[in-house]
Scaffold this motif. Structure first.
Motif, PDB file in Angstrom:
ATOM      1  N   CYS A  45     -12.982  13.260  -8.500  1.00  0.00           N
ATOM      2  CA  CYS A  45     -13.243  14.165  -9.617  1.00  0.00           C
ATOM      3  C   CYS A  45     -14.726  14.557  -9.661  1.00  0.00           C
ATOM      4  O   CYS A  45     -15.049  15.740  -9.861  1.00  0.00           O
ATOM      5  N   ILE A  46     -15.607  13.593  -9.504  1.00  0.00           N
ATOM      6  CA  ILE A  46     -17.051  13.889  -9.528  1.00  0.00           C
ATOM      7  C   ILE A  46     -17.408  14.859  -8.400  1.00  0.00           C
ATOM      8  O   ILE A  46     -18.083  15.870  -8.599  1.00  0.00           O
ATOM      9  N   LEU A  47     -16.894  14.541  -7.203  1.00  0.00           N
ATOM     10  CA  LEU A  47     -17.163  15.386  -6.029  1.00  0.00           C
ATOM     11  C   LEU A  47     -16.693  16.824  -6.272  1.00  0.00           C
ATOM     12  O   LEU A  47     -17.430  17.786  -6.034  1.00  0.00           O
ATOM     13  N   SER A  48     -15.479  16.956  -6.794  1.00  0.00           N
ATOM     14  CA  SER A  48     -14.886  18.283  -6.976  1.00  0.00           C
ATOM     15  C   SER A  48     -15.600  19.059  -8.065  1.00  0.00           C
ATOM     16  O   SER A  48     -15.777  20.276  -7.956  1.00  0.00           O
ATOM     17  N   LEU A  49     -15.993  18.350  -9.130  1.00  0.00           N
ATOM     18  CA  LEU A  49     -16.721  19.007 -10.224  1.00  0.00           C
ATOM     19  C   LEU A  49     -17.977  19.691  -9.678  1.00  0.00           C
ATOM     20  O   LEU A  49     -18.258  20.853  -9.983  1.00  0.00           O
ATOM     21  N   PHE A  50     -18.686  18.975  -8.830  1.00  0.00           N
ATOM     22  CA  PHE A  50     -19.937  19.526  -8.308  1.00  0.00           C
ATOM     23  C   PHE A  50     -19.702  20.563  -7.206  1.00  0.00           C
ATOM     24  O   PHE A  50     -20.471  21.516  -7.069  1.00  0.00           O
ATOM     25  N   MET A  80     -11.133  26.641  -4.003  1.00  0.00           N
ATOM     26  CA  MET A  80     -10.842  25.235  -4.296  1.00  0.00           C
ATOM     27  C   MET A  80      -9.421  24.870  -3.875  1.00  0.00           C
ATOM     28  O   MET A  80      -9.213  23.869  -3.201  1.00  0.00           O
ATOM     29  N   CYS A  81      -8.446  25.666  -4.274  1.00  0.00           N
ATOM     30  CA  CYS A  81      -7.065  25.214  -4.053  1.00  0.00           C
ATOM     31  C   CYS A  81      -6.604  25.416  -2.605  1.00  0.00           C
ATOM     32  O   CYS A  81      -5.810  24.637  -2.100  1.00  0.00           O
ATOM     33  N   LYS A  82      -7.126  26.461  -1.942  1.00  0.00           N
ATOM     34  CA  LYS A  82      -6.629  26.713  -0.581  1.00  0.00           C
ATOM     35  C   LYS A  82      -7.412  25.960   0.485  1.00  0.00           C
ATOM     36  O   LYS A  82      -6.887  25.660   1.547  1.00  0.00           O
ATOM     37  N   GLU A  83      -8.681  25.676   0.222  1.00  0.00           N
ATOM     38  CA  GLU A  83      -9.494  25.137   1.312  1.00  0.00           C
ATOM     39  C   GLU A  83     -10.303  23.890   0.926  1.00  0.00           C
ATOM     40  O   GLU A  83     -10.158  22.841   1.538  1.00  0.00           O
ATOM     41  N   LEU A  84     -11.171  24.075  -0.077  1.00  0.00           N
ATOM     42  CA  LEU A  84     -12.159  23.004  -0.312  1.00  0.00           C
ATOM     43  C   LEU A  84     -11.523  21.700  -0.799  1.00  0.00           C
ATOM     44  O   LEU A  84     -11.865  20.626  -0.304  1.00  0.00           O
ATOM     45  N   ALA A  85     -10.619  21.792  -1.762  1.00  0.00           N
ATOM     46  CA  ALA A  85     -10.039  20.549  -2.306  1.00  0.00           C
ATOM     47  C   ALA A  85      -9.287  19.763  -1.222  1.00  0.00           C
ATOM     48  O   ALA A  85      -9.563  18.573  -1.029  1.00  0.00           O
ATOM     49  N   PRO A  86      -8.349  20.395  -0.489  1.00  0.00           N
ATOM     50  CA  PRO A  86      -7.642  19.595   0.527  1.00  0.00           C
ATOM     51  C   PRO A  86      -8.555  19.047   1.617  1.00  0.00           C
ATOM     52  O   PRO A  86      -8.414  17.883   2.001  1.00  0.00           O
ATOM     53  N   VAL A  87      -9.486  19.857   2.109  1.00  0.00           N
ATOM     54  CA  VAL A  87     -10.345  19.387   3.208  1.00  0.00           C
ATOM     55  C   VAL A  87     -11.328  18.319   2.716  1.00  0.00           C
ATOM     56  O   VAL A  87     -11.470  17.253   3.352  1.00  0.00           O
ATOM     57  N   VAL A 144      -5.589  15.787  -4.745  1.00  0.00           N
ATOM     58  CA  VAL A 144      -5.976  17.188  -4.560  1.00  0.00           C
ATOM     59  C   VAL A 144      -5.698  17.992  -5.835  1.00  0.00           C
ATOM     60  O   VAL A 144      -6.485  18.877  -6.202  1.00  0.00           O
ATOM     61  N   VAL A 145      -4.612  17.658  -6.548  1.00  0.00           N
ATOM     62  CA  VAL A 145      -4.333  18.329  -7.830  1.00  0.00           C
ATOM     63  C   VAL A 145      -5.498  18.095  -8.798  1.00  0.00           C
ATOM     64  O   VAL A 145      -6.011  19.035  -9.427  1.00  0.00           O
ATOM     65  N   PHE A 146      -5.928  16.829  -8.914  1.00  0.00           N
ATOM     66  CA  PHE A 146      -7.078  16.513  -9.783  1.00  0.00           C
ATOM     67  C   PHE A 146      -8.331  17.225  -9.293  1.00  0.00           C
ATOM     68  O   PHE A 146      -9.124  17.735 -10.081  1.00  0.00           O
ATOM     69  N   SER A 147      -8.485  17.247  -7.976  1.00  0.00           N
ATOM     70  CA  SER A 147      -9.674  17.871  -7.389  1.00  0.00           C
ATOM     71  C   SER A 147      -9.722  19.369  -7.715  1.00  0.00           C
ATOM     72  O   SER A 147     -10.767  19.900  -8.090  1.00  0.00           O
ATOM     73  N   ILE A 148      -8.574  20.029  -7.580  1.00  0.00           N
ATOM     74  CA  ILE A 148      -8.530  21.474  -7.858  1.00  0.00           C
ATOM     75  C   ILE A 148      -8.918  21.734  -9.317  1.00  0.00           C
ATOM     76  O   ILE A 148      -9.755  22.589  -9.622  1.00  0.00           O
ATOM     77  N   MET A 149      -8.328  20.928 -10.200  1.00  0.00           N
ATOM     78  CA  MET A 149      -8.579  21.167 -11.635  1.00  0.00           C
ATOM     79  C   MET A 149     -10.043  20.916 -12.000  1.00  0.00           C
ATOM     80  O   MET A 149     -10.661  21.713 -12.716  1.00  0.00           O
ATOM     81  N   THR A 150     -10.595  19.811 -11.518  1.00  0.00           N
ATOM     82  CA  THR A 150     -11.997  19.525 -11.863  1.00  0.00           C
ATOM     83  C   THR A 150     -12.931  20.515 -11.165  1.00  0.00           C
ATOM     84  O   THR A 150     -13.975  20.867 -11.720  1.00  0.00           O
ATOM     85  N   GLY A 151     -12.553  20.974  -9.973  1.00  0.00           N
ATOM     86  CA  GLY A 151     -13.362  21.978  -9.273  1.00  0.00           C
ATOM     87  C   GLY A 151     -13.411  23.275 -10.061  1.00  0.00           C
ATOM     88  O   GLY A 151     -14.479  23.885 -10.232  1.00  0.00           O
TER      89      GLY A 151
END
Lengths: 247, 256
Positions: A45-50, A80-87, A144-151
């Motif tokens: 979550c921290i990573l994705s937020l930033f 975020m959803c197509k590339e950054l979050a999953p990778v 990745v779901v959490f990552s997308i949302m926080t991103g």
């Protein structure tokens, strides 16, 4: 190298064949799942937020200069959803969980625990690999779901608070909703599922191949992480090309 | 080994024919031939690095030979039939307990994973086997809390749960004090007498070997130098064997 690839593919196939045993190993799957989620959720979550924030910070002013600031929601949303979050989550989990898997199974090999399982006619693929692979295949897409949302949230905050961008939260999410549809999120989740299988199989394979003492374990951990990350990046390109067909 | 351990086992016969194994071009086993009879205690002795542990791994199918074969009751040891039909166990030099499990979970692992008993039955069996090896009440301890001797005894308890027809011990008394060594030797002997299990013990502990063995094979540099009853091996004329059997530290000679 080709020998190793063959062995990884064989291990993956054997684990797939062991799928009917997954329910019997549910307690171990749950333990591994908890381990992965508990160890990584906060950091993800921290990573994705930033990441979301930086994405908005870099692209927002450039778009604003050209009068396209309202597109920022779409750019952050899709990226975020197509590339950054999953990778990014794939790389994070390869480093955190893949290394732990390789180290744990590797030390079990070195200290003859895997041999002890074999003498009891307990298949190490069923006992060690299957629960880890199932757990990571469920946990990574959820992360990745959490990552997308926080991103998205990080991008929205930066867009609203930065004077050079000046896009309100509601305007950000309104554009995001226009650009991003469920299929885009599905693409990202599918990618992360494939990455999870790569990380789990490669890390368990390296663990099972461990020979020697602590140095051998260290070597396996390094190989597991490096090979996983390289494979994630290569696979990402081909998956993206393939998924573009359905866009 | 899938079959339920509910009836008393009878020992298995084991035959080794022309066994050869090399690692990185170095031949470790150089064509071994011998038989182990059902129900006997067969001790494999030899200096360090003579190939004893490699041989033991071949005997239970953990390592595949380059040439030759290991037959369990006339069937290849690595055939699925042997794994399904016979119960075999190995007590590793380090104990090889799974560090992430408690002692009780380790001992009951075979029954739990193969679903041969209910959890309540497994708990009773585990308590019973731990009591047999003098570790009563250790179910909840982690392997890291046990001493070297206790780990080996827990590993023996784990093997006992299988009710094996063939049990292999790798250096069962190494790193143990003399009293613990005697306990382990007594347990190997008692187990053999109680359930007629075929026991193969790899050791360079002379007291253990001559104390429990029905027959002894002496290995040096991947070859069998002598094989026979303890008396026959003791009387063997080979100078290296005699040197090994009679080696002792003489302070006067060392000072000179």
């Amino acid at each position: 190298m080709f020998n190793s690839i063959g062995e990884v593919v064989l291990l993956f196939w054997r684990t797939l064949c062991a799928w009917p045993h997954a329910w019997r190993q549910r307690q171990k799957v749950y333990d591994q799942f908890f381990e992965i989620g508990n160890a990584s959720l906060l950091m993800a979550c921290i990573l994705s937020l930033f990441i979301g924030g930086v994405l908005a910070l870099q692209s927002g002013p450039v778009l604003a200069e050209r009068g396209l600031a309202n597109l920022i929601g779409g750019i952050v949303g899709l990226s975020m959803c197509k590339e950054l979050a999953p990778v990014m989550m794939g790389i994070l989990i390869a480093g955190r969980i893949g290394s732990a898997m390789a180290a744990e199974i590797g030390s079990m090999c070195v200290y003859q625990e895997v041999d002890a399982l074999r003498t009891m006619n307990i298949n190490p693929v069923h006992y060690l690999v299957l629960p880890r692979l199932v757990a990571i295949a469920i946990a990574l897409p959820l992360l990745v779901v959490f990552s997308i949302m926080t991103g998205w949230f990080g991008g929205a905050i930066v867009s609203a608070s930065n004077a050079h961008i000046g896009v309100s939260l509601s305007a950000f999410f309104s554009t995001l909703k226009t650009f991003v549809d469920l299929q885009d999120i599905g693409n990202g989740l599918f990618k992360s599922f494939c990455f999870a299988l790569v990380i789990g199989t490669v890390s368990c394979h390296q663990g099972l191949q461990t020979i020697g003492g602590p140095r051998g374990i260290g070597r396996s951990v390094t190989k597991a992480v490096v090979n996983s990350i390289v494979l994630i990046l290569i696979l990402d390109y081909f998956l993206t090309r393939w998924l573009l067909i359905f866009d | 080994m899938h079959s339920s351990p509910s009836h008393p086992p009878s020992g298995l016969a084991l035959r080794v024919r022309g066994l050869r194994k090399s690692f990185l071009g170095v031949e470790v086993l150089k064509g071994l031939d011998f038989e182990v009879r059902p129900g006997e205690i067969f001790v494999i002795m030899g200096p360090s690095g003579s190939g004893k542990t490699v041989l033991l791994k071949h005997l239970i199918g953990l390592t595949r030979p380059d040439q030759g074969e290991v037959l369990v009751n006339d069937r290849p040891v690595d055939s699925p039939e042997v794994m399904e039909k016979f119960r075999m166990a190995m007590v590793f030099q380090s104990g090889a307990l799974l560090n992430s499990l408690t002692v009780g979970e380790n001992v009951g692992l075979y029954l739990a994973e193969h679903r041969l008993k209910t959890p309540a039955e497994i708990a009773l069996i585990v308590a019973d086997k731990l009591e047999v090896v003098g570790l009563k009440g250790s179910e909840e301890k982690m392997p890291s809390e046990l001493s070297g001797g206790m780990k080996k005894r827990a590993a023996i308890a784990r093997a006992l749960v299988i009710e094996p027809q063939l049990i292999l011990y790798d250096e069962p008394t190494s790193e143990l004090d003399p009293l613990s060594s005697v306990v382990i030797a007594e347990e190997i002997f008692a187990l053999n007498q109680r359930i007629g299990v075929t026991s193969i013990v790899v050791s360079h502990d002379r007291d253990l070997a001559f104390g429990v063995a029905d027959r002894i094979a002496f290995i040096n540099q991947g070859r069998i130098l002598a094989i026979g009853t303890p008396a026959e091996v003791r009387a063997h004329p080979d100078p290296l064997l005699q040197e090994f059997l009679n080696a002792s530290f003489k302070p006067d000679q060392a000072k000179e």
